[in-house]
Write a protein that holds these residues in place. Structure first.
Motif, PDB file in Angstrom:
ATOM      1  N   LEU A 170      65.570   2.037 -58.489  1.00  0.00           N
ATOM      2  CA  LEU A 170      65.234   0.623 -58.700  1.00  0.00           C
ATOM      3  C   LEU A 170      64.566   0.406 -60.055  1.00  0.00           C
ATOM      4  CD1 LEU A 170      63.961  -0.421 -55.159  1.00  0.00           C
ATOM      5  CD2 LEU A 170      66.137  -1.001 -56.215  1.00  0.00           C
ATOM      6  N   GLN A 171      63.683   1.314 -60.444  1.00  0.00           N
ATOM      7  CA  GLN A 171      63.018   1.174 -61.738  1.00  0.00           C
ATOM      8  C   GLN A 171      63.995   1.377 -62.895  1.00  0.00           C
ATOM      9  OE1 GLN A 171      59.793   3.932 -61.209  1.00  0.00           O
ATOM     10  NE2 GLN A 171      58.527   2.435 -60.135  1.00  0.00           N
ATOM     11  N   LYS A 172      64.935   2.294 -62.728  1.00  0.00           N
ATOM     12  CA  LYS A 172      65.958   2.508 -63.745  1.00  0.00           C
ATOM     13  C   LYS A 172      66.797   1.232 -63.905  1.00  0.00           C
ATOM     14  CE  LYS A 172      69.249   5.169 -62.537  1.00  0.00           C
ATOM     15  NZ  LYS A 172      70.068   6.301 -62.111  1.00  0.00           N
ATOM     16  N   ASN A 173      67.178   0.628 -62.793  1.00  0.00           N
ATOM     17  CA  ASN A 173      67.941  -0.622 -62.846  1.00  0.00           C
ATOM     18  C   ASN A 173      67.113  -1.745 -63.454  1.00  0.00           C
ATOM     19  OD1 ASN A 173      70.071   0.649 -61.643  1.00  0.00           O
ATOM     20  ND2 ASN A 173      69.724  -0.223 -59.621  1.00  0.00           N
ATOM     21  N   GLN A 174      65.812  -1.789 -63.157  1.00  0.00           N
ATOM     22  CA  GLN A 174      64.942  -2.829 -63.690  1.00  0.00           C
ATOM     23  C   GLN A 174      64.929  -2.782 -65.212  1.00  0.00           C
ATOM     24  OE1 GLN A 174      63.239  -4.912 -61.423  1.00  0.00           O
ATOM     25  NE2 GLN A 174      62.901  -6.209 -63.185  1.00  0.00           N
ATOM     26  N   LYS A 175      64.855  -1.593 -65.767  1.00  0.00           N
ATOM     27  CA  LYS A 175      64.838  -1.450 -67.228  1.00  0.00           C
ATOM     28  C   LYS A 175      66.152  -1.938 -67.835  1.00  0.00           C
ATOM     29  CE  LYS A 175      61.577   2.343 -67.288  1.00  0.00           C
ATOM     30  NZ  LYS A 175      61.386   3.778 -67.388  1.00  0.00           N
ATOM     31  N   LEU A 176      67.257  -1.685 -67.154  1.00  0.00           N
ATOM     32  CA  LEU A 176      68.554  -2.128 -67.661  1.00  0.00           C
ATOM     33  C   LEU A 176      68.664  -3.653 -67.684  1.00  0.00           C
ATOM     34  CD1 LEU A 176      70.985   0.326 -65.838  1.00  0.00           C
ATOM     35  CD2 LEU A 176      70.357   0.341 -68.249  1.00  0.00           C
ATOM     36  N   PHE A 177      68.001  -4.308 -66.723  1.00  0.00           N
ATOM     37  CA  PHE A 177      68.142  -5.754 -66.597  1.00  0.00           C
ATOM     38  C   PHE A 177      67.039  -6.540 -67.291  1.00  0.00           C
ATOM     39  CE2 PHE A 177      71.038  -4.432 -63.392  1.00  0.00           C
ATOM     40  CZ  PHE A 177      71.971  -5.446 -63.326  1.00  0.00           C
ATOM     41  N   ASP A 178      65.920  -5.902 -67.623  1.00  0.00           N
ATOM     42  CA  ASP A 178      64.779  -6.637 -68.168  1.00  0.00           C
ATOM     43  C   ASP A 178      65.118  -7.443 -69.415  1.00  0.00           C
ATOM     44  OD1 ASP A 178      62.925  -6.246 -66.239  1.00  0.00           O
ATOM     45  OD2 ASP A 178      61.991  -4.517 -67.197  1.00  0.00           O
ATOM     46  N   ASP A 179      65.844  -6.873 -70.337  1.00  0.00           N
ATOM     47  CA  ASP A 179      66.202  -7.602 -71.554  1.00  0.00           C
ATOM     48  C   ASP A 179      67.590  -7.141 -71.993  1.00  0.00           C
ATOM     49  OD1 ASP A 179      66.181  -9.227 -73.739  1.00  0.00           O
ATOM     50  OD2 ASP A 179      64.851  -7.966 -74.931  1.00  0.00           O
ATOM     51  N   GLU A 209      77.604  -3.702 -56.769  1.00  0.00           N
ATOM     52  CA  GLU A 209      76.612  -4.771 -56.689  1.00  0.00           C
ATOM     53  C   GLU A 209      75.309  -4.268 -56.087  1.00  0.00           C
ATOM     54  OE1 GLU A 209      78.453  -7.988 -54.627  1.00  0.00           O
ATOM     55  OE2 GLU A 209      79.726  -8.484 -56.321  1.00  0.00           O
ATOM     56  N   ILE A 210      75.408  -3.465 -55.051  1.00  0.00           N
ATOM     57  CA  ILE A 210      74.201  -2.905 -54.442  1.00  0.00           C
ATOM     58  C   ILE A 210      73.515  -1.968 -55.421  1.00  0.00           C
ATOM     59  CG2 ILE A 210      73.344  -1.398 -52.607  1.00  0.00           C
ATOM     60  CD1 ILE A 210      75.422  -2.667 -50.776  1.00  0.00           C
ATOM     61  N   MET A 211      74.306  -1.225 -56.177  1.00  0.00           N
ATOM     62  CA  MET A 211      73.727  -0.280 -57.123  1.00  0.00           C
ATOM     63  C   MET A 211      73.021  -0.976 -58.285  1.00  0.00           C
ATOM     64  SD  MET A 211      73.997   2.639 -55.844  1.00  0.00           S
ATOM     65  CE  MET A 211      73.430   3.597 -57.234  1.00  0.00           C
ATOM     66  N   GLN A 212      73.171  -2.281 -58.440  1.00  0.00           N
ATOM     67  CA  GLN A 212      72.511  -3.021 -59.502  1.00  0.00           C
ATOM     68  C   GLN A 212      71.166  -3.590 -59.051  1.00  0.00           C
ATOM     69  OE1 GLN A 212      75.149  -6.033 -60.971  1.00  0.00           O
ATOM     70  NE2 GLN A 212      76.746  -4.569 -61.472  1.00  0.00           N
ATOM     71  N   MET A 213      70.740  -3.293 -57.835  1.00  0.00           N
ATOM     72  CA  MET A 213      69.467  -3.824 -57.347  1.00  0.00           C
ATOM     73  C   MET A 213      68.323  -3.388 -58.247  1.00  0.00           C
ATOM     74  SD  MET A 213      69.529  -3.592 -53.245  1.00  0.00           S
ATOM     75  CE  MET A 213      68.025  -4.541 -53.149  1.00  0.00           C
ATOM     76  N   GLN A 214      67.321  -4.245 -58.319  1.00  0.00           N
ATOM     77  CA  GLN A 214      66.142  -3.991 -59.139  1.00  0.00           C
ATOM     78  C   GLN A 214      64.911  -3.944 -58.244  1.00  0.00           C
ATOM     79  OE1 GLN A 214      66.027  -6.959 -62.278  1.00  0.00           O
ATOM     80  NE2 GLN A 214      68.185  -7.322 -61.892  1.00  0.00           N
TER      81      GLN A 214
END
Length: 136
Positions: A55-64, A90-95
């Motif tokens: 989730l944290q890895k995905n969060q970094k990808l989506f933050d900016d 889609e599930i794998m993109q969760m943040q």
């Protein structure tokens, strides 16, 4: 995170006593997000670590993602765009911010299955008899 893993173990894994009926796409997406395998018997805290990390890895990808200072919307913020067919990606993109929605897709699918059964039941003599007994 721990509560999320406990719910996963109780309702999502194929060998759980209370395993719910959901599509393979949703189940496999959740398996991959948590790094779970039916043949592995990992401890809860190992699964918590995997879930946090993904989730944290995905969060970094989506933050900016756009470079314009605007955070890219996650799949769960803009909704499912394929008529209820949730894809593994889609599930794998969760943040991290989506954690409280992690089981919404499984819940919705289970509700649809129950709804069909209730609609069929409403057209039976037993249901009509039960409604008459209740006075409705």
């Amino acid at each position: 995170y721990l509560q999320c893993i406990r719910i996963f173990n109780k309702y999502i894994t194929n060998d759980s006593f209370f395993c719910i009926n959901i599509s393979g796409g949703i189940r496999n997406g959740l398996y991959d997000l948590i790094d779970f395998n039916d043949s592995d018997k990992l401890k809860e805290m190992d699964l918590v670590g995997s879930l946090k990390e993904n989730l944290q890895k995905n969060q970094k990808l989506f933050d900016d993602d756009n470079g314009d200072g605007q955070r890219k919307a996650s799949v769960f913020e803009h909704g499912n765009n394929n008529n209820g067919r949730v894809q593994h990606e889609e599930i794998m993109q969760m943040q991290v911010s989506d954690l409280y929605k992690i089981y919404d897709l499984a819940r919705d699918e289970t509700y649809k299955l129950m709804d069909y059964a209730v609609e069929r039941f409403k057209h039976t003599k037993r249901f009509k008899s039960w409604m008459q007994q209740r006075g409705k």
